[in-house]
Design a protein around this motif. Structure first.
Motif, PDB file in Angstrom:
ATOM      1  N   TYR A 131       0.818  -1.210   0.000  1.00 58.78           N
ATOM      2  CA  TYR A 131       0.000   0.000   0.000  1.00 58.78           C
ATOM      3  C   TYR A 131       0.856   1.266   0.000  1.00 58.78           C
ATOM      4  CZ  TYR A 131      -3.835  -3.198   0.606  1.00 58.78           C
ATOM      5  OH  TYR A 131      -4.738  -4.222   0.414  1.00 58.78           O
ATOM      6  N   GLY A 132       2.101   1.103  -0.422  1.00 62.50           N
ATOM      7  CA  GLY A 132       2.925   2.258  -0.770  1.00 62.50           C
ATOM      8  C   GLY A 132       3.620   2.979   0.348  1.00 62.50           C
ATOM      9  N   GLN A 133       3.385   2.589   1.599  1.00 65.89           N
ATOM     10  CA  GLN A 133       3.951   3.376   2.689  1.00 65.89           C
ATOM     11  C   GLN A 133       4.568   2.466   3.745  1.00 65.89           C
ATOM     12  OE1 GLN A 133       1.472   6.616   3.769  1.00 65.89           O
ATOM     13  NE2 GLN A 133       2.775   7.299   5.429  1.00 65.89           N
ATOM     14  N   PRO A 134       5.885   2.365   3.788  1.00 65.25           N
ATOM     15  CA  PRO A 134       6.513   1.507   4.799  1.00 65.25           C
ATOM     16  C   PRO A 134       6.616   2.164   6.169  1.00 65.25           C
ATOM     17  CG  PRO A 134       8.170   2.435   3.345  1.00 65.25           C
ATOM     18  CD  PRO A 134       6.850   2.846   2.787  1.00 65.25           C
ATOM     19  N   TYR A 135       6.580   3.498   6.216  1.00 67.34           N
ATOM     20  CA  TYR A 135       6.791   4.193   7.501  1.00 67.34           C
ATOM     21  C   TYR A 135       6.056   5.519   7.495  1.00 67.34           C
ATOM     22  CZ  TYR A 135      10.197   6.939   4.829  1.00 67.34           C
ATOM     23  OH  TYR A 135      10.797   7.745   3.893  1.00 67.34           O
ATOM     24  N   ILE A 136       5.948   6.111   8.701  1.00 72.09           N
ATOM     25  CA  ILE A 136       5.483   7.491   8.844  1.00 72.09           C
ATOM     26  C   ILE A 136       6.538   8.268   9.623  1.00 72.09           C
ATOM     27  CG2 ILE A 136       3.033   6.950   8.753  1.00 72.09           C
ATOM     28  CD1 ILE A 136       2.999   7.307  11.853  1.00 72.09           C
ATOM     29  N   ILE A 137       6.523   9.561   9.463  1.00 74.55           N
ATOM     30  CA  ILE A 137       7.404  10.441  10.235  1.00 74.55           C
ATOM     31  C   ILE A 137       6.557  11.536  10.885  1.00 74.55           C
ATOM     32  CG2 ILE A 137       9.245  12.178  10.090  1.00 74.55           C
ATOM     33  CD1 ILE A 137      10.537  10.490   7.945  1.00 74.55           C
ATOM     34  N   ARG A 138       6.816  11.786  12.142  1.00 78.18           N
ATOM     35  CA  ARG A 138       6.164  12.876  12.851  1.00 78.18           C
ATOM     36  C   ARG A 138       7.234  13.870  13.292  1.00 78.18           C
ATOM     37  NH1 ARG A 138       2.699  11.311  10.457  1.00 78.18           N
ATOM     38  NH2 ARG A 138       0.660  10.466  11.091  1.00 78.18           N
ATOM     39  N   GLU A 139       6.980  15.148  13.076  1.00 77.43           N
ATOM     40  CA  GLU A 139       7.926  16.203  13.428  1.00 77.43           C
ATOM     41  C   GLU A 139       7.381  17.027  14.593  1.00 77.43           C
ATOM     42  OE1 GLU A 139       9.421  18.535  10.246  1.00 77.43           O
ATOM     43  OE2 GLU A 139       9.530  16.851   8.840  1.00 77.43           O
ATOM     44  N   VAL A 146      10.481  11.819  14.519  1.00 76.91           N
ATOM     45  CA  VAL A 146      10.227  10.450  14.969  1.00 76.91           C
ATOM     46  C   VAL A 146       9.759   9.634  13.771  1.00 76.91           C
ATOM     47  CG1 VAL A 146       8.890   8.958  16.502  1.00 76.91           C
ATOM     48  CG2 VAL A 146       9.586  11.259  17.265  1.00 76.91           C
ATOM     49  N   GLY A 147      10.376   8.465  13.556  1.00 75.67           N
ATOM     50  CA  GLY A 147       9.971   7.572  12.483  1.00 75.67           C
ATOM     51  C   GLY A 147       9.357   6.301  13.040  1.00 75.67           C
ATOM     52  N   VAL A 148       8.242   5.871  12.451  1.00 74.26           N
ATOM     53  CA  VAL A 148       7.592   4.619  12.835  1.00 74.26           C
ATOM     54  C   VAL A 148       7.543   3.720  11.604  1.00 74.26           C
ATOM     55  CG1 VAL A 148       5.542   3.511  13.779  1.00 74.26           C
ATOM     56  CG2 VAL A 148       6.174   5.817  14.544  1.00 74.26           C
ATOM     57  N   ASP A 191      15.316  11.111  14.757  1.00 74.43           N
ATOM     58  CA  ASP A 191      16.008  11.073  16.045  1.00 74.43           C
ATOM     59  C   ASP A 191      15.537   9.921  16.921  1.00 74.43           C
ATOM     60  OD1 ASP A 191      17.412  13.781  15.776  1.00 74.43           O
ATOM     61  OD2 ASP A 191      15.307  14.331  15.490  1.00 74.43           O
ATOM     62  N   LEU A 192      14.342   9.414  16.636  1.00 81.43           N
ATOM     63  CA  LEU A 192      13.765   8.306  17.403  1.00 81.43           C
ATOM     64  C   LEU A 192      13.155   7.323  16.422  1.00 81.43           C
ATOM     65  CD1 LEU A 192      12.761   7.024  20.116  1.00 81.43           C
ATOM     66  CD2 LEU A 192      10.738   8.492  19.906  1.00 81.43           C
ATOM     67  N   VAL A 193      13.562   6.042  16.508  1.00 80.02           N
ATOM     68  CA  VAL A 193      13.051   5.010  15.598  1.00 80.02           C
ATOM     69  C   VAL A 193      12.189   4.028  16.377  1.00 80.02           C
ATOM     70  CG1 VAL A 193      13.633   3.054  14.113  1.00 80.02           C
ATOM     71  CG2 VAL A 193      14.931   5.177  13.942  1.00 80.02           C
TER      72      VAL A 193
END
Length: 525
Positions: A131-139, A146-148, A191-193
Motif C-alpha cells: 500500500y505504498g507506505q513503509p513508515y510514517i514520520i512525525r515532526e 520520529v519515524g515509525v 532522532d527516534l526510531v
C-alpha cells in the motif's frame, strides 16, 4: 538544553472487539476498544506529542467483525471508523487482515484516513510495499523527528488461503528492518526510531533460549539483536502482556489481545549541540479492567452492534442430546459429541471419511439444543475453509504424535498441558482430534512415541498407504508446526467457510443427534 517527551500508544490484536462483551455467552468481559478509547483520551489529555499506532489484527476475530465483513458489507468497516475517530496515526497489517481476501482489505485501506504500514508485504508486480507506505514520520518542536516503521510476520503464506495473497510477496522482516531503519536514520535523519512489528518474540528476553520452533513466525528477538538503531519495538501476534528490554537496549512492548490493555511508552530526548538523543524510555500496560466505555465509540458502533445481535439470534436448528462444553480438558482427553459433529460436517462437505479438528479455545460453549447463529460463531471462531490432503499413513501418525505432544509428561496424578502449548501464548487450537481412524494416546510414554494403536476401518493403518483427509486450510498449510502437511497433494478444496457449512448441515438435517463413537482414547499408567 532542550528536552522533549514523546508518548507512543499501541493497541494490537484487537480482533474486532469493541464492546466489553463475550458474544458466545452474551456476558460482559473486561475487553474492547470502547474501553481502550477512554484510556487513549485520558493519556492525550495529560500531555502533548502523542503517537497512536495499531499493530495489526484489528478487522477480524469477533462475530461483529465477521458480520461486517461477510454479511453487512454495504456499510464502511466499523473498525476503520473507530480508528479514524480516535485519530490513529497508522495501522500495521496483521496476518488476520488478509483473512477476508484482498478485495476486502483493499476496501478497508481505501476507507481509512490513516496509512496502513508494512515495509515487507510487497506487491508482487512492483516489488514495492503493497500500500505504498513503509513508515510514517512525525515532526515536533525544535526539529525533533520520529519515524515509525511497520513490518508484518513473514509466515502468512503458511496459513492464508493462497487466493487471498496471490498478488503479494512477504520479505524477511529482519532484512527489511535493516534496510529501512538505516534509511530512516541516514536519509530521513530521524532522532527516534519505532518499529511496529506484527509478530512476537520466539526467544526468552533474558536468556535468549528458544520459546518455540524458530520458523520465522516471531522474529522480534532477532530484530532487536541484529538491527542497529531501533529505540522501541512494538510487537503483537502472540497475545502476550509484555514489557521488557532486550538486545541493544531496545524497549519491547506487547499489549495482549482483544483490547485488554493499551501499551504506553514514554521516551525522553535531550538536545545537545543540535542533535537529539534518547535519555530515557519507560513502558507500561494500562489495563481496561474497571475503565468505563467511551460514549463516542459506543454510539458509533451501536447500529453495527444491533445488526450483529439480530443476526446472531437467528434460529438455525435443533441438537438432540448433549453437545455442551463443560470441561475443555475433558473434551481433549475423551471423545466428545461436539468434536465428532464438527468432523462429520467436514467429511460431509468434502466427501471423505477421515477428518481432524480442534477445540479452538477454552471459551467455546458447545451447542445447546436450540441452535442459533450465536452458537455457531462462538464455537467456530475462524473464517476457515477446508482442504482435502492426500496423506501417507506415516504423515497421519506424525500428525497424531505432534498432537499428542500437547500433553505434558504424565506426573502420576494429573493430566496437564505441555507448557509449549501455553507459552508464549495459548495454542489449544493446535491439538487435533480425529474421526474416521482409530487410535490411542499413551501420555506415560515419551513425546514422539505416544500413538500406540492406529487403524483404519479395523485394519492397521499402512505407513506407505495413501489416505484422503479433510481439515481446515490453516492446518492443511502446515499451521501449528504440522510440517508433515506442507507440500502435500491437495485433492479437493471446499471454499465455503466452515460457519456456513455448519449452518447448511444443521438446516438440511433439521435435528442433529449428538453421537459419540469411541474411535480414540487417552491412557496413562
Amino acid at each position: 538544553m532542550q528536552k522533549q517527551v514523546i508518548t507512543i500508544l499501541e493497541t494490537s490484536d484487537i480482533h474486532g472487539h469493541v464492546l466489553p462483551l463475550h458474544y458466545g455467552l452474551n456476558q460482559e468481559m473486561e475487553v474492547g476498544v470502547a474501553k481502550v478509547a477512554s484510556l487513549i483520551k485520558k493519556v492525550r489529555a495529560e500531555g502533548k506529542n502523542t503517537i497512536l499506532i495499531d499493530n495489526g489484527d484489528v478487522i477480524q476475530g469477533s462475530p461483529l467483525a465477521y458480520y461486517c465483513a461477510r454479511i453487512g458489507t454495504t456499510a464502511p468497516n466499523p473498525m476503520v471508523k473507530i480508528l479514524d475517530t480516535l485519530g490513529y496515526d497508522a495501522a500495521v497489517l496483521g496476518n488476520h487482515e488478509f483473512n477476508y481476501g484482498q478485495q476486502t482489505l483493499d476496501q478497508v485501506v481505501r476507507d481509512s484516513s490513516f496509512p496502513w504500514l508494512s515495509a515487507n508485504v510487497l506487491a508482487k508486480e512492483t516489488g514495492e510495499p503493497l500500500y505504498g507506505q513503509p513508515y510514517i514520520i512525525r515532526e515536533y518542536e525544535h526539529g525533533l523527528r520520529v519515524g515509525v516503521l511497520g513490518i508484518t510476520t513473514q509466515y502468512i503464506p503458511h496459513w492464508e488461503d493462497p487466493k487471498h495473497i496471490e498478488k503479494m510477496d512477504f520479505a524477511d522482516p529482519v532484512t527489511t528492518a535493516k534496510k529501512w531503519v538505516t534509511y530512516l536514520r541516514e536519509i530521513e535523519q530521524v532522532d527516534l526510531v519505532v518499529v511496529s512489528y506484527h509478530g512476537g518474540l520466539e526467544r526468552d528476553i533474558e536468556s535468549g533460549e528458544a520459546l518455540e520452533p524458530l520458523t520465522g513466525e516471531n522474529q522480534g528477538y532477532q530484530i532487536c539483536e541484529e538491527v542497529a538503531g531501533i529505540d522501541v519495538l512494538l510487537t503483537g501476534h502472540q497475545h502476550r502482556d509484555l514489557i521488557a528490554r532486550t538486545a541493544n537496549d531496545v524497549l519491547v512492548v506487547q499489549p495482549g489481545n482483544n483490547g485488554r490493555f493499551l501499551a504506553k511508552i514514554t521516551v525522553t530526548l535531550d538536545q545537545s549541540e543540535g542533535r537529539w538523543k534518547v535519555t530515557g524510555k519507560e513502558g507500561e500496560l494500562l489495563a481496561v479492567e474497571g475503565v468505563p466505555v467511551d460514549a463516542e465509540i459506543v454510539s458509533l458502533i451501536q447500529p453495527y452492534e444491533e445488526a450483529t445481535q439480530t443476526w446472531l439470534d437467528q434460529p438455525i436448528g435443533v441438537i438432540e442430546g448433549d453437545m455442551l462444553v463443560r470441561d475443555p480438558m475433558e473434551i481433549r482427553t475423551k471423545k466428545h459429541a461436539m468434536i465428532q459433529f464438527i468432523n462429520r460436517v467436514q467429511m460431509d462437505a468434502a466427501g471423505v471419511d477421515i477428518a481432524s479438528t480442534s477445540l479452538f479455545d477454552n471459551y467455546a460453549p458447545g451447542f445447546p439444543n436450540a441452535v442459533t447463529m450465536r452458537d455457531i460463531v462462538a464455537n467456530y471462531i475462524y473464517p476457515n475453509t477446508l482442504k482435502v490432503l492426500r496423506l501417507s499413513g506415516q504423515d497421519i501418525k506424525d500428525a497424531l504424535e505432534h498432537s499428542a505432544s500437547y500433553f505434558a509428561p504424565y506426573n502420576g496424578e494429573n493430566i496437564e498441558v505441555n507448557p509449549k502449548f501455553l507459552y508464549p501464548k495459548p495454542e489449544h487450537y493446535n491439538y487435533d482430534m480425529w474421526d474416521g481412524i482409530e487410535y490411542r494416546i499413551d501420555i506415560s510414554r515419551p513425546i514422539g512415541e505416544r500413538i500406540t494403536r492406529l487403524s483404519y476401518h479395523g485394519s492397521p493403518l499402512q505407513m506407505d498407504g495413501q489416505y484422503d483427509v479433510v481439515m481446515n486450510n490453516y492446518r492443511a498449510s502446515g499451521g501449528g508446526n504440522y510440517h508433515m502437511f506442507q507440500g502435500k497433494q491437495v485433492v479437493r478444496e471446499v471454499p465455503t467457510e466452515m460457519s456456513e457449512l455448519i449452518v447448511e448441515y444443521i438446516t438440511r438435517t433439521g435435528t442433529v443427534k449428538a453421537e459419540v463413537e469411541e474411535n480414540w482414547s487417552l491412557i496413562h499408567d
